[in-house]
Scaffold this active site. Structure first.
Site, mmCIF file in Angstrom:
data_model
loop_
_atom_site.group_PDB
_atom_site.id
_atom_site.type_symbol
_atom_site.label_atom_id
_atom_site.label_comp_id
_atom_site.label_asym_id
_atom_site.label_seq_id
_atom_site.Cartn_x
_atom_site.Cartn_y
_atom_site.Cartn_z
ATOM 1 C CB THR A 263 -0.416 0.080 0.724
ATOM 2 O OG1 THR A 263 -0.161 -0.470 2.641
ATOM 3 C CG2 THR A 263 -1.712 -1.524 1.354
ATOM 4 C CB CYS A 264 4.259 2.119 1.128
ATOM 5 S SG CYS A 264 4.960 0.901 1.370
ATOM 6 C CG PHE A 265 6.138 1.069 -2.857
ATOM 7 C CD1 PHE A 265 6.548 2.754 -2.364
ATOM 8 C CD2 PHE A 265 6.687 0.389 -1.898
ATOM 9 C CE1 PHE A 265 8.199 2.816 -2.411
ATOM 10 C CE2 PHE A 265 7.969 0.361 -1.790
ATOM 11 C CZ PHE A 265 8.362 1.090 -1.267
#
Length: 928
Positions: A894-896
């Site tokens: 989710t961070c990317f």
């Protein structure tokens, strides 16, 4: 001293009096929070006045009666004496005349019911006339089964009567049963009469049993002994043709039987209170059920066309009769035998169906489903209702014979007792084959069930009833929902960790959950077609395993359960007036002082200085404005995560003097919005949702707050940190320009982090960031939230589903998402990418929101569309990476905003794995 300071010096009672009685001019000089308190006090006063006015007459009469009784106790005693004297009436009707009076019941135009009921009660008040009346009415009921009976010629019916001759016996019987029901309800002596030994004449009973034998041909007449108890003949009457022709008559007979046996229960409870606790030792013991009566009760249970009320009364009768342990064992043994017989019929039908499908590929509905499946379902439901709980200490020396008898039944589970494993195996095969056939339609939506699967529903329900866990203790607590497994008992059973005493129960749970997971789509389609199923005996245990249920089914259950819990309560309206520029502050002052029940009333919003009338639109606008102002950084209550889209409590919120009250208010608003089915523009972090659901926090949840920090923790766990990192069990945080050192455990700043204790460090630092560092804020928020949302009910949702419940389904433009997607290892022309977009294009909005949550961590779409999607390092488009392991589900970072998509070999395979990953929630997350 100003007015506000003056009020602050007053006691609570005097303060409320001043605020309640002051005029508008005085209130205009007060700050907003005191004005809001005054308005709330006046609102409560008005509501109390209306309530008092509504019930004043009744209350006044009741209070006058009560006071007069207290003032004149002698008069009360005298009244009681008079009542006793009134009941001791002189018998004025001789026994021979009773029959002629009772015949008035059967006139074509009967005597007024109210008048006739009074006469009947007077007749039943005397021993002599009571027996004659009850015996006469019972003879009428039993003789109605005899086609050669001339009763209809004796009781006012003639050839020119408009009522068909076929319905005359039923009409006469209904009137007789109705009269007995009225007498039994208001005269306990009538119940005693129905329980008397040798009450009916032997020849009457024999004639009646001969009529039954012709219908129940499998009974051996030589084994039957005439039971001259009236209640025994009434139970047997349920299986007669007269009773089965009329549902209303069946309901009346069952009501009469329930009234009688419940009188025995009440007598037992009274004797228990007086120290005479024994089922056999009561003055009126529970009658023992004979073989004939068991067959008649089973016949009534399995006959088609029974009403819901009939089934409820029949279940109540079985339970009451089973108060006697001998009856309980007899009922269960008989029902098990019936279940096995019907199960064998269903097994043969399923075998024929499978054979036909394999040989001719033709799925004939007529070969595999019949009336026996509905009979089987009713039988196992009754068994489940009667099945005793396992003894807590079966080896206790103090156990009496009754307890030992019950324990002999409860040692096995219901699933072990009925021995239908082969049937369930065949059912699974049939369902799997039908589901594969339906999946060939390539529909990714909910669609509708085929007729064949619809016809399988009775057997599916029967399996759920038989295999359902015996108690809630076998289900996973919502606190353990962070694990990917549906049940901890399933894991223990698979690993052989259960103790021998619980091994059987755990295996049943494993089989129940595994079957439901395998046929999850079909199960949810059954519920979707009939929303009441989740409240039924068969499907209600599934609520303990919420991951088996789809979001829409959970949502409907949640709404219906909320309504059921408050159906008997009435809530007054909530009227608030706010200034548009100070919506948060004005709403806080007017909401936070209210009691939890007051918050459940209908909300009416008025914006100060505006003439709009709230018909729903102003309330929706108020919720959206309030949710945005609540997250405003200027309020210092919440801080946003790295992606700028989700929020969690601010550790430095203490800068606000009343910050905990504000957090409680924020929780109340979120709970109130869900209660009112309104949407908020508030997206929280994963850890915040877990706190709201009382789920355990894991260190991987840090990713939704600070992806860079999460990557560092992941590197630490995956690499040897010896002589590389010099960390201690403490963290340094800046607060108001000052650097603070916070110990993660006692004296943590002096405890170094090593390769051996690094896992403990990661867990503690995650807890500090997501729990301990903001514990007061979270507790205050949860206090307000759970005032409206019951923890046990809201916990059926996952974190992703809770966000959808709060914020609604976003409108997702698939074309915009496709134009703003990047690829690594794939190209736009790759088969897997073409298949992916074909599948996404066909998804429902609910599944699109799940996909967006799965990849980005939130279902929120940026204001400027997907081109404005952000990651940990700023703008980051939706991107798909190729990974080589075809056996694993797709995963996400989710961070990317990254989806790892294996190189599947077909569109069907890709669709199956993608939907499994998306609908399971966060289980597919990987390290960034």
């Amino acid at each position: 001293m100003d007015n506000a300071s003056f009020i602050a010096t007053l006691s609570q009672e005097l303060r409320e009096e001043v605020l309640l009685t002051s005029d508008d001019a005085f209130l205009a000089t007060l700050p907003p929070h005191l004005v809001a308190e005054a308005a709330l006090l006046r609102e409560r006063e008005n509501d109390f006045g209306r309530s008092l006015h509504h019930s004043f007459g009744m209350s006044r009469r009741h209070s006058q009666n009560a006071s007069s009784r207290q003032e004149n106790p002698a008069r009360t005693t005298n009244t009681n004496v008079n009542k006793v004297q009134v009941r001791k009436l002189i018998q004025v009707i001789d026994e021979g005349s009773v029959t002629y009076i009772l015949k008035l019941l059967f006139l074509v135009q009967p005597v007024t019911k109210a008048l006739m009921n009074k006469v009947l009660l007077h007749i039943a008040a005397h021993d002599g006339t009571r027996d004659v009346a009850v015996r006469f009415l019972l003879n009428v009921i039993l003789q109605s089964c005899d086609q050669n009976s001339k009763n209809h010629e004796m009781y006012g019916y003639s050839a020119n009567n408009t009522v068909s001759d076929a319905f005359v016996p039923i009409t006469i019987c209904k009137r007789a049963v109705e009269a007995l029901c009225h007498l039994a309800m208001y005269q306990n002596e009538v119940c005693k009469t129905l329980l008397k030994d040798n009450f009916l004449e032997e020849q009457t009973v024999k004639d009646f049993q001969n009529l039954l034998i012709t219908k129940l041909q499998f009974l051996d007449k030589t084994d039957l002994q005439p039971d001259k108890k009236a209640i025994s003949s009434l139970i047997s009457f349920l299986a007669t043709e007269t009773a089965t022709k009329s549902v209303a008559l069946q309901e009346q007979v069952l009501q009469l039987l329930n009234t009688t046996v419940q009188f025995v229960e009440k007598s037992f409870e009274e004797d228990s209170a007086n120290g005479k606790a024994s089922v056999e030792g009561t003055k009126f013991s529970m009658p023992k059920v004979s073989v004939l009566e068991l067959h008649c009760l089973t016949q009534t249970l399995t006959v088609s066309g029974n009403s819901t009320k009939c089934m409820e009364r029949l279940t109540s009768l079985f339970k009451s009769l089973s108060w006697n342990p001998i009856n309980l064992v007899a009922c269960i043994s008989h029902l098990i035998a019936e279940v096995k017989a019907e199960g064998e019929k269903s097994k043969v039908a399923l075998e024929l169906f499978l054979k036909d499908c394999k040989e001719s590929k033709n799925m004939s509905l007529e070969t595999f489903i019949g009336e026996q499946d509905y009979k089987l379902l009713r039988l196992v439901k009754m068994l489940r209702a009667l099945w005793p709980a396992k003894s807590t200490d079966p080896s206790s020396e103090e156990s009496n014979s009754e307890e030992m008898l019950i324990d002999s039944v409860s040692r096995r589970s219901l699933g072990e007792a009925v021995e239908l494993q082969h049937l369930w195996h065949l059912l699974g095969e049939c369902l799997s084959m039908l589901e594969r056939t339906e999946s060939n339609s390539k529909s990714t939506g909910h669609g509708s069930l085929s007729p064949a699967l619809c016809r399988m529903q009775p057997l599916f329900e029967a399996f759920l009833v038989v295999k359902a866990p015996d108690s809630a203790k076998n289900a996973v607590s919502s606190k353990g929902a962070g694990k990917s497994s549906t049940s901890m008992e399933v894991e223990k059973a698979a690993d052989g960790e259960c103790s021998p005493s619980r091994n059987s129960s755990a295996l049943n749970v494993k089989e129940f959950v595994s079957f439901a997971e395998q046929h999850r789509h079909t199960l949810n389609m059954y519920i979707r077609q009939d929303k009441t199923l989740l409240h039924s005996v068969a499907f209600s245990p599934l609520v303990r395993y919420p991951k088996l249920l789809d979001f829409d089914n959970k949502k409907h259950y949640f709404r219906s359960e909320l309504k059921k819990r408050t159906v008997s309560q009435r809530y007054n309206s909530i009227r608030i007036n706010v200034r548009r520029d100070y919506v948060f502050e004005d709403s806080f002052h007017q909401i936070v002082l209210r009691k939890p029940d007051e918050l459940k009333g209908r909300l009416t919003v008025t914006f100060n200085g505006e003439e709009g009338v709230d018909a729903g639109g102003l309330t929706r606008e108020w919720y959206l404005i309030l949710s945005k102002q609540m997250l405003n950084p200027d309020k210092a209550l919440f801080i946003h995560s790295a992606n700028g889209l989700t929020y969690q409590p601010n550790p430095a919120s203490t800068i606000q003097p009343d910050h905990l009250k504000y957090f409680k208010f924020a929780g109340q608003i979120v709970g109130k919005a869900i209660w009112d089915e309104q949407l908020l523009d508030s997206h929280f972090t994963l850890s915040m949702y877990k706190h709201m659901l009382n789920q355990p926090i894991e260190y991987t949840d840090v990713e939704s707050i600070d992806p860079e920090y999460f990557r560092n923790l992941g590197w630490m766990l995956n690499n040897d940190i010896t002589d590389i990192l010099e960390e201690t069990f403490s963290i340094v945080r800046e607060q108001f320009g000052e650097m603070l050192t916070i110990d993660l455990k006692p004296n943590g700043r002096n405890v170094p982090v090593t390769e051996e204790n690094k896992h403990e460090y990661v867990q503690l630092v995650a807890e500090q960031q997501m729990t301990k560092g903001i514990k007061e804020q979270i507790d205050a928020f949860k206090e307000g939230f759970h005032q409206l949302m019951p923890p046990d009910l809201i916990s059926i949702f996952t974190c992703a589903e809770l966000e959808l419940l709060m914020c609604g389904l976003p409108t997702i433009d698939v074309q915009d998402l496709r134009l703003n997607t990047e690829y690594t290892g794939y190209t736009r022309e790759s088969p897997q990418i073409q298949w992916f977009w074909n599948i996404v294009q066909a998804l429902s909005q609910e599944d699109l929101a799940r996909l967006l949550q799965f990849v980005t961590g939130t279902s929120q779409v940026p204001m400027d569309g997907f081109k404005a999607l952000r990651g940990m390092n700023g703008p980051q488009k939706f991107n798909i990476h190729r990974c080589g392991d075809k056996k694993r589900l797709p995963s996400s970072h989710t961070c990317f905003n990254q989806l790892d998509l294996p190189e599947y070999s077909s569109e069907e395979e890709l669709s199956r794995y993608l939907l499994s990953a998306v609908r399971e929630g966060f289980e597919g997350f990987g390290f960034s």
